[in-house]
Design an enzyme around this catalytic site. Structure first.
Site, PDB file in Angstrom:
ATOM      1  N   SER A  62     -74.204 -38.379  28.160  1.00 37.60           N
ATOM      2  CA  SER A  62     -75.613 -37.949  28.186  1.00 37.60           C
ATOM      3  C   SER A  62     -76.020 -37.631  29.622  1.00 37.60           C
ATOM      4  CB  SER A  62     -76.523 -39.049  27.637  1.00 37.60           C
ATOM      5  OG  SER A  62     -76.184 -39.381  26.311  1.00 37.60           O
ATOM      6  N   ALA A 155     -77.392 -35.421  23.592  1.00 34.83           N
ATOM      7  CA  ALA A 155     -77.626 -36.361  24.694  1.00 34.83           C
ATOM      8  C   ALA A 155     -78.649 -37.378  24.211  1.00 34.83           C
ATOM      9  CB  ALA A 155     -78.172 -35.627  25.912  1.00 34.83           C
ATOM     10  N   LYS A 156     -78.378 -38.641  24.482  1.00 40.43           N
ATOM     11  CA  LYS A 156     -79.362 -39.661  24.105  1.00 40.43           C
ATOM     12  C   LYS A 156     -80.281 -39.824  25.320  1.00 40.43           C
ATOM     13  CE  LYS A 156     -79.607 -44.239  21.989  1.00 40.43           C
ATOM     14  NZ  LYS A 156     -80.591 -43.927  20.963  1.00 40.43           N
ATOM     15  N   ALA A 157     -81.242 -38.904  25.412  1.00 40.41           N
ATOM     16  CA  ALA A 157     -82.116 -38.832  26.587  1.00 40.41           C
ATOM     17  C   ALA A 157     -83.530 -39.245  26.222  1.00 40.41           C
ATOM     18  CB  ALA A 157     -82.110 -37.416  27.140  1.00 40.41           C
ATOM     19  N   TYR A 161     -86.963 -38.545  22.638  1.00 38.60           N
ATOM     20  CA  TYR A 161     -87.670 -39.506  21.795  1.00 38.60           C
ATOM     21  C   TYR A 161     -89.158 -39.207  21.691  1.00 38.60           C
ATOM     22  CZ  TYR A 161     -83.287 -41.464  20.903  1.00 38.60           C
ATOM     23  OH  TYR A 161     -82.003 -41.595  20.449  1.00 38.60           O
TER      24      TYR A 161
END
Ligand code: PMP
Length: 305
Positions: A62, A155-157, A161
């Site tokens: 990420s 990507a866990k950005a 969220y």
């Protein structure tokens, strides 16, 4: 809210209250953070962090997408994860490694320092007590996920969220347990913070990673466990209406674990309660921690290294 005592921040363990950041930190303004969610379980062989290294590899992936170079190695982040759980005296815990653009410039492309923290705390079932047994009522969100080549869903950005918050908050406001998002194509994507599995005639169907969604580690775990147990898995594009036609439906994620869905948009799914395939997947998954499912892939990484 009861906070744990210790947190790891920029290289050392410190009291929770001291892990602060400046209000002009880049991430606060522009969403420029990447993070992970990881669980530690109690097992018959002692506490183990589930797929710690795979999660932290995804953290680095990420970060790479956003040109963020972490000032620590994968091994150092893994060690920080272990240390913060141990220092807090936890066993069943959730871990939250986070890397973010800190203070060091106000422009979008500023080369700021990359700050890193790892928090850990006790976490029970994410979507509420009893949901793993009873299931939740879900709805299709009026908010779609971002289109390919806009904001990378892989990507866990932190910024991703914002989408998750719109989906989850709308669902709760309307009285549902969680929201399910469609991709920009109109096909199924994922839950606010979970991947989706539909069951048709004993087989698992899940959307392919090519549709805008996070490459979930729980999703990947379920695919392996199911195939090893002889349950067919099909990765395919799925239209929304299949939610209304499937025999069973569940969500999965590190926080949500395996949460059955008993209705969507007020329509009952299957028999309106967790079905046999969902229960079997829960048994295989939780069996990893309880001892009933062999850890063939070395996914349980002992807390004490
Ligand atoms: N999709 C989204 C948007 C998520 O936030 C999560 C939780 N990380 C998942 C799917 C599930 O991913 P994992 O199984 O790796 O926790």
């Amino acid at each position: 809210m009861h906070y744990p005592e210790w947190i790891w921040h920029n290289g050392s363990i410190k009291p929770w209250a001291e892990a602060t950041t400046h209000v002009m930190s880049h991430a606060l303004h522009y969403g420029s953070s990447v993070f992970e969610g990881i669980r530690c379980y109690e097992t018959p062989n002692g506490p183990a962090i589930f797929r710690l290294t795979d999660h932290n590899r995804r953290l680095f992936a990420s970060a790479r997408i956003y040109d963020m170079v972490l000032p620590y190695s994968l091994e150092e982040i893994n060690a920080a994860c272990r240390e913060v759980i141990l220092r807090n005296g936890l066993t069943r815990a959730y871990l939250r490694p986070l890397a973010y653009r800190g203070l060091g410039g106000f422009g979008l492309s500023a080369e700021t320092p990359i700050d890193v923290s790892v928090a850990s705390w006790f976490m029970g079932p994410y979507l509420g007590e009893g949901v793993l047994e009873q299931g939740i009522d879900a709805c299709v969100s009026s908010w779609q996920r971002f289109a390919p080549n806009t904001i990378p869903a892989g990507a866990k950005a932190g910024g991703n969220y914002l989408s998750g918050q719109l989906i989850a908050r709308e669902a709760r406001r309307l009285g549902f347990g969680e929201g399910i998002a469609l991709a920009s194509t109109g096909l199924l994507s994922e839950g606010a913070g979970e991947n989706l599995f539909l069951v048709f005639e004993g087989a698992l169907h899940t959307t392919p990673i090519s549709a805008a969604l996070l490459n979930g580690i729980t999703r990947n775990t379920i695919i392996s466990l199911a195939r090893d147990a002889g349950i067919p898995v099909v990765e395919r594009d799925l239209p929304r209406e299949y939610l209304y036609l499937c025999d069973e439906l569940f969500m999965c994620g590190t926080a949500a674990e395996i949460t059955p869905i008993r209705s969507v948009d007020g329509r009952q799914v299957g028999a309106g309660k967790p079905g046999p395939v969902t229960r079997r997947i829960q048994e295989l998954f939780f069996g990893l921690f309880e001892g009933g499912t062999p850890d063939r892939y070395g996914w349980l990484e002992p807390l004490e290294g």
